[in-house]
Design a protein around this motif. Structure first.
Motif, PDB file in Angstrom:
ATOM      1  N   LEU A  21       0.824  -1.211   0.000  1.00 21.86           N
ATOM      2  CA  LEU A  21       0.000   0.000   0.000  1.00 21.86           C
ATOM      3  C   LEU A  21       0.857   1.259   0.000  1.00 21.86           C
ATOM      4  O   LEU A  21       0.550   2.221  -0.711  1.00 21.86           O
ATOM      5  N   PRO A  41      -3.663   5.487   0.002  1.00 22.80           N
ATOM      6  CA  PRO A  41      -2.971   4.215   0.229  1.00 22.80           C
ATOM      7  C   PRO A  41      -1.713   4.357   1.083  1.00 22.80           C
ATOM      8  O   PRO A  41      -1.394   3.465   1.872  1.00 22.80           O
ATOM      9  N   GLN A  98      -6.546  -0.487  -5.954  1.00 28.30           N
ATOM     10  CA  GLN A  98      -7.340  -0.218  -4.752  1.00 28.30           C
ATOM     11  C   GLN A  98      -8.355  -1.327  -4.528  1.00 28.30           C
ATOM     12  O   GLN A  98      -8.606  -1.725  -3.394  1.00 28.30           O
TER      13      GLN A  98
END
Length: 136
Positions: A21, A41, A98
């Motif tokens: 991430l 993120p 995502q």
């Protein structure tokens, strides 16, 4: 549904997802899409990494953060990452990273052993000294 991810596997996956991430805007090439696509993120990845280090499981280094709260936050943060392309209107440019990482985080929080979503609470909820088998 019965939890199927062990806490040891969950701990290793947590570090991998957190680092992915954090690096995802550069790994998947969406640095210049929008500020939400860049920063969300990264923030959630850093929070995941900090929680993984402090988590009270096999892979936690400091073992102070309760695992049940970690699972709840995984589900919430996974959901936020999952819907962020549509919530912040950058889905026309990028949404697969995502969708995959948010879904993975969401499922990790749900289907890990000792998760509050799939494991029953072992505590007895009696009031005072009375239990459900006592007569009035």
């Amino acid at each position: 549904m019965k939890p199927f991810i062990s806490t040891a596997v969950y701990g290793v996956l947590n570090y991998i997802v957190a680092l992915t991430l954090i690096a995802s805007p550069w790994l998947f090439g969406f640095v210049n899409v929008s500020s939400a696509a860049l920063l969300l993120p990264m923030y959630i990845g850093w929070l995941q990494l900090i929680m993984a280090i402090f988590s009270n499981n096999e892979t936690g280094f400091i073992k102070q953060f309760p695992l049940t709260i970690h699972h709840v936050l995984d589900v919430l943060m996974g959901f936020v990452i999952l819907v962020s392309p549509w919530l912040y209107t950058f889905a026309s440019k990028v949404f697969w990273p995502q969708l995959i990482l948010g879904g993975l985080l969401f499922c990790m929080g749900l289907f890990t052993k000792k998760s509050p979503f799939t494991t029953r609470n072992p505590h007895n909820h009696s009031v005072g000294f009375l239990t459900s088998t006592d007569s009035n």
